[in-house]
Design a protein around this motif. Structure first.
Motif, PDB file in Angstrom:
ATOM      1  N   ASN A   5      -2.124  45.286 -94.774  1.00 39.22           N
ATOM      2  CA  ASN A   5      -3.241  44.575 -95.389  1.00 39.22           C
ATOM      3  C   ASN A   5      -3.646  43.315 -94.659  1.00 39.22           C
ATOM      4  O   ASN A   5      -4.633  42.684 -95.024  1.00 39.22           O
TER       5      ASN A   5
ATOM      6  N   SER B 205      -3.412  38.008 -96.921  1.00 41.44           N
ATOM      7  CA  SER B 205      -3.913  38.098 -98.294  1.00 41.44           C
ATOM      8  C   SER B 205      -3.305  36.970 -99.113  1.00 41.44           C
ATOM      9  O   SER B 205      -2.259  36.419 -98.772  1.00 41.44           O
ATOM     10  N   ARG B 206      -3.985  36.649-100.194  1.00 43.65           N
ATOM     11  CA  ARG B 206      -3.526  35.550-101.045  1.00 43.65           C
ATOM     12  C   ARG B 206      -2.303  35.950-101.867  1.00 43.65           C
ATOM     13  O   ARG B 206      -1.427  35.139-102.128  1.00 43.65           O
TER      14      ARG B 206
ATOM     15  N   TYR C 228       0.569  42.762-102.423  1.00 41.16           N
ATOM     16  CA  TYR C 228       0.255  44.008-103.115  1.00 41.16           C
ATOM     17  C   TYR C 228       1.455  44.948-103.012  1.00 41.16           C
ATOM     18  O   TYR C 228       1.825  45.358-101.916  1.00 41.16           O
TER      19      TYR C 228
ATOM     20  N   THR D 229      -5.295  49.275-101.614  1.00 40.78           N
ATOM     21  CA  THR D 229      -6.271  48.220-101.397  1.00 40.78           C
ATOM     22  C   THR D 229      -6.779  48.288 -99.977  1.00 40.78           C
ATOM     23  O   THR D 229      -6.085  48.750 -99.073  1.00 40.78           O
TER      24      THR D 229
ATOM     25  N   HIS E  23      -8.020  43.201 -95.819  1.00 43.29           N
ATOM     26  CA  HIS E  23      -8.792  42.003 -96.110  1.00 43.29           C
ATOM     27  C   HIS E  23      -9.572  41.568 -94.883  1.00 43.29           C
ATOM     28  O   HIS E  23      -9.362  42.013 -93.761  1.00 43.29           O
TER      29      HIS E  23
ATOM     30  N   ASP F 126      -9.154  34.089 -97.698  1.00 40.42           N
ATOM     31  CA  ASP F 126      -8.165  34.999 -98.280  1.00 40.42           C
ATOM     32  C   ASP F 126      -6.840  34.307 -98.567  1.00 40.42           C
ATOM     33  O   ASP F 126      -5.900  34.950 -99.027  1.00 40.42           O
TER      34      ASP F 126
END
Length: 885
Positions: A410, A413-414, A417, A422, A425, A431
């Protein structure tokens, strides 16, 4: 490293030759394991506690396992040779089957060499240098992450904030140097440059570190990546704060070697590190980990009562899980035989070092065993742990906060996950959570600043053929280089619009310091040679130049064009009135005219106006007069259907006549001046001479367009090519002068009559040349956008070129000749008029036949009454027709 390893190994053999003892025989239920740690360091003490607790916890759970691991712990005393000596003693005197924990990468290299010779697995949970290549050390296992696994997360972090340059600061050891090649590759993939590498010796004093920091302070880059041991990094950050490098505008990033032990950092050092970013291995939270942390803190305090309280790090968890992995592998292998080493019959190299019987199988079993430990998923199948998730943190006050995560799937990301589907990003700073930067600033640093040592920006200038764009000289009093022109004024205005001060000085091109031929390519190449920090002037942005410099956005028009003599067009042509319409449109209009006339005649005839053909010559009128007699009393058309046809045709005629008038007027005005040459390829095929400025970009462009080199004349003065253009190609001059559009605009401003411009090639315009990756490019380009987007550029052009020349010169960029109006342009009107005429004619015919049949039928039944009734009806329709229109 290999040579040093051989020398140290030879010395160890001499030392151990006289003191070696016979290998002790282990009990049937004991499995000897060697442990080598730096017991004088905090990391060594913390690891020792974790390893001992791991052994106790494992056999508390598996009480019936046999044989059990017996640990023989040795102190390396932070010395590579001592670590190798301890390993040699463990192998000869205790016949250890596994060696755990050489803490540094250099120690691991020495010990792993012995492990390869004796076929004993060497497992390190702290040696992270990528230089420990498993291919050359077949029995080395890394129970930690290689430093190379974190470079993508660091690169993503740098990309997210848009920084273009980074300076790595690392220690001069195998650990420090090992990650640099991988880091450089990762940064190059995102187009980030490394203008300088700061190497700090492991034994550097505070004075040496301070001197290096002051050197960094004189550079433009403000993004620093720190990769070194915690002790050396502590000194670095404290000194950085003292010299003023921990304030607003600076960016500091730590690799995971430092971030993983951030919780054990001294509070005073943490205070100096405020605003620093770091990446660390993400450890998932669990109840088992919380319970172990409590027990570990209590046990560490008991084992080291005189040391300050320390916090558990990921390295201690990896050490804990390593013991579990080895103990379970021994059980899975089912070792029962006491004979664990095969001794050589004759001592080789003055040592009785043998080879392990269980080593190969034990290594294989360890690599195959996978489980979930305190550190997370523990898998050594690749002979090292694989990174799955990195946590990005921000040091704030005397602690830290989480600002995001990085995963290979990913990106940045903040939040993390967990198995959720998803999309990847955007990889932007949005983010991540907000960051408190050095100096407690919340504004994202740009990543660079102007040097603070008083050094001025070296601006290369030259004298152009067109002094209106660029001219340089010497101040008669000071002797300093001066410059003027449109290019200089735009540059000065851009500097004023920067949000920071940028001192600069001019350096003249063509001085004794320059080894060049004087062309524009040579001028730009001086930037690549680092003789200039920027080259400004009328420099065309071209593809070949962008391979070694970066250009700002253009500040002038783009394109290349020809200046050719203009000739007056013959507007008194006898048949010019037919040119606005194409041949097919003329033919179609005439056909429609006669067709409409025939339809009207037929409909009037069918309306009982049987004498219409005789009335036309009697009244001395042309047939077309009928089209304009909509509501005449006796001469106009009488039927309603005829009037409808006539209205549609008149509408068509009006549209056509207006278009014809407009196109004719355009032809009579624009065609006042025509170029003598309209196509660059026709010029090449004609074999005429062409001219350009010597050393300009256009000279190479003409050669690319296959112009004969002998037919290209170059000039270095304005009067030169103006005189040649006036003579013409047949009289020893040139047929056309080819140049960039900005120059041609200037030429036409001075020579309004007799010449015109014919564009033929797209170019990017003029720009300023900077070294590759220069952070100034973005800021200067942004300033240029503001200049050319407002009235400033008009004011500058008025000063150097003048205004109104485009309004006063019809030949300054002549508009193309208008095209003839074609049949296709009016096809819809043709269809409308024809369809209406045909429909009305069909209605008229149908009505005529209908009335005739009805009259015949009524005539047979009613005698003479029917004709009278029909006449009355016809008279009523005739009276109502004009009202309906």
């Amino acid at each position: 490293m290999e040579r040093a390893s051989q020398i140290a190994f030879f010395l160890l053999l001499i030392i151990d030759f006289g003191v070696a003892q016979n290998a002790t025989t282990s009990g049937a239920d004991e499995f000897p394991v060697g442990v080598i740690l730096d017991l004088e360091s905090l990391g060594g003490k913390m690891s020792r506690t974790s390893i001992l607790m791991a052994l106790e916890d494992f056999y508390a759970v598996h009480r019936n396992y046999s044989p059990k691991l017996v640990l023989h712990i040795r102190d390396s005393k932070s010395n590579n040779v001592q670590a190798a000596s301890a390993a040699l003693g463990l192998l000869e005197n205790y016949s250890v089957q596994v060696i755990i924990g050489p803490q540094t990468s250099s120690q691991a290299a020495f010990v792993s060499d012995l492990g390869s010779k004796s076929q004993v697995p060497v497992i390190s949970f702290t040696a992270t240098s990528p230089s420990l290549y498993s291919g050359s050390l077949p029995y080395f296992v890394r129970a930690t992450l290689s430093d190379s696994t974190q470079v993508n997360s660091i690169a993503s972090l740098i990309k997210a904030y848009g920084w273009r340059q980074v300076v790595p600061i690392y220690e001069e050891t195998d650990y420090g140097r090992g990650v640099i090649p991988y880091l450089i590759d990762a940064l190059q993939e995102i187009d980030v440059r490394v203008p300088y590498r700061s190497v700090i010796p492991l034994s550097a004093t505070t004075e040496q570190i301070t001197k290096e920091l002051y050197k960094l302070l004189t550079m433009q880059t403000r993004v620093f990546l720190v990769h070194m041991s915690p002790d050396l990094a502590s000194i670095l950050f404290i000194m950085a704060k003292e010299v003023g490098m921990m304030k607003k505008g600076f960016v500091w990033i730590m690799t995971d070697g430092l971030t993983n032990v951030i919780d054990s950092t001294n509070p005073s050092v943490m205070e100096a590190m405020n605003g620093v970013l770091g990446v660390k291995f993400y450890t998932p939270k669990s109840e088992e980990l919380d319970n172990f942390t409590i027990r570990w803190n209590r046990r560490l305090q008991i084992d080291n009562p005189n040391d300050p309280p320390l916090k558990l790090s990921i390295f201690e968890l990896w050490g804990y899980d390593t013991i579990w992995a080895v103990a379970q592998a021994v059980e899975n292998l089912g070792i029962k035989n006491k004979t664990s080493f095969q001794k050589p019959a004759v001592a080789r190299n003055m040592t009785r070092l043998g080879t392990s019987v269980y080593g190969p199988d034990l290594l294989k079993t360890i690599l195959q065993y996978k489980f979930r430990g305190l550190s997370g998923h523990f898998d050594l199948s690749g002979r090292q742990l694989q990174a799955s998730t990195f946590q990005i943190i921000n040091v704030v006050d005397k602690g830290w906060k989480e600002i995001g995560f990085w995963t290979a799937e990913n990106g940045i990301s903040r939040r993390l996950y967990h198995g959720e589907s998803t999309t990847r990003h955007s990889g932007l700073a949005s983010d991540l959570n907000p960051v408190i930067w050095p100096g407690k600033s919340t504004e994202i640093p740009r990543g660079w600043e102007a040097p603070v040592n008083g050094k001025k920006l070296r601006v290369g200038v030259h004298t152009s053929v067109y002094p209106q764009f660029m001219a340089s000289g010497k101040d008669p009093i000071t002797g300093a280089t001066t410059a003027s022109g449109l290019s200089i004024d735009v540059f000065k205005e851009a500097i004023k619009r920067l949000p920071y001060a940028l001192p600069y000085e001019y350096v003249a091109f063509g001085t004794t310091n320059d080894t060049s031929s004087g062309g524009y390519d040579d001028f730009v190449y001086q930037v690549y040679l680092k003789k200039y920090d920027v080259a400004i002037g009328d420099i065309t942005i071209s593809h070949n130049r962008t391979s070694y410099v970066d250009f700002t956005l253009p500040y002038t028009e783009s394109g290349v064009a020809m200046v050719v003599p203009a000739k007056s067009s013959k507007t008194n042509n006898t048949w010019i009135f037919v040119e606005p319409l194409s041949r097919d449109l003329w033919l179609g209009s005439i056909i429609l005219l006669f067709y409409t006339w025939v339809v009207l005649w037929l409909m009037e005839f069918l309306g009982k106006k049987t004498n219409i053909a005789g009335e036309v010559p009697q009244n001395k009128k042309l047939g077309i007069t009928t089209f304009f007699s909509l509501f005449g009393d006796k001469d106009g058309v009488e039927r309603l259907l005829s009037q409808i046809v006539l209205i549609v045709w008149v509408f068509f005629f009006l549209v056509l006549s207006v278009s014809y008038t407009a196109n004719l007027a355009t032809m009579l005005t624009i065609r006042q001046l025509n170029p003598t040459i309209t196509d660059i390829h026709d010029l090449r095929r004609s074999g005429d001479y062409v001219g350009c400025t010597r050393g300009s970009y256009v000279e190479s462009l003409l050669e690319q367009l296959n112009f004969d080199r002998l037919k290209i004349k170059t000039y270095s003065t304005y009067d030169g090519f103006y005189s040649a253009l006036s003579k013409g190609s047949k009289n020893g001059g040139i047929a056309a002068f080819i140049h960039e559009v900005p120059y041609i605009r200037l030429f036409l401003a001075r020579n309004c009559k007799g010449y015109t411009m014919v564009p033929f090639y797209k170019a990017a315009g003029f720009g300023y040349a900077f070294p590759k990756g220069s952070p100034l490019v973005g800021d200067i380009s942004k300033a240029i956008l503001g200049i050319i987007g407002g009235d400033t550029i008009n004011r500058i052009e008025k000063k150097w070129i003048g205004i109104g020349y485009e309004n006063n010169c019809n030949n300054a960029g002549r508009a193309p000749d208008p095209e003839k109006l074609t049949f296709g342009s009016f096809f819809g009107l043709f269809i409308l008029s024809g369809a209406v005429s045909t429909s009305c004619l069909l209605i008229a015919l149908t009505t005529k036949f209908y009335h005739r049949n009805r009259d015949q039928a009524e005539g047979n039944q009613g005698g003479n009454d029917a004709p009278q009734e029909m006449q009355n009806s016809h008279t009523a329709c005739h009276m109502l027709a004009p009202r309906m229109v």
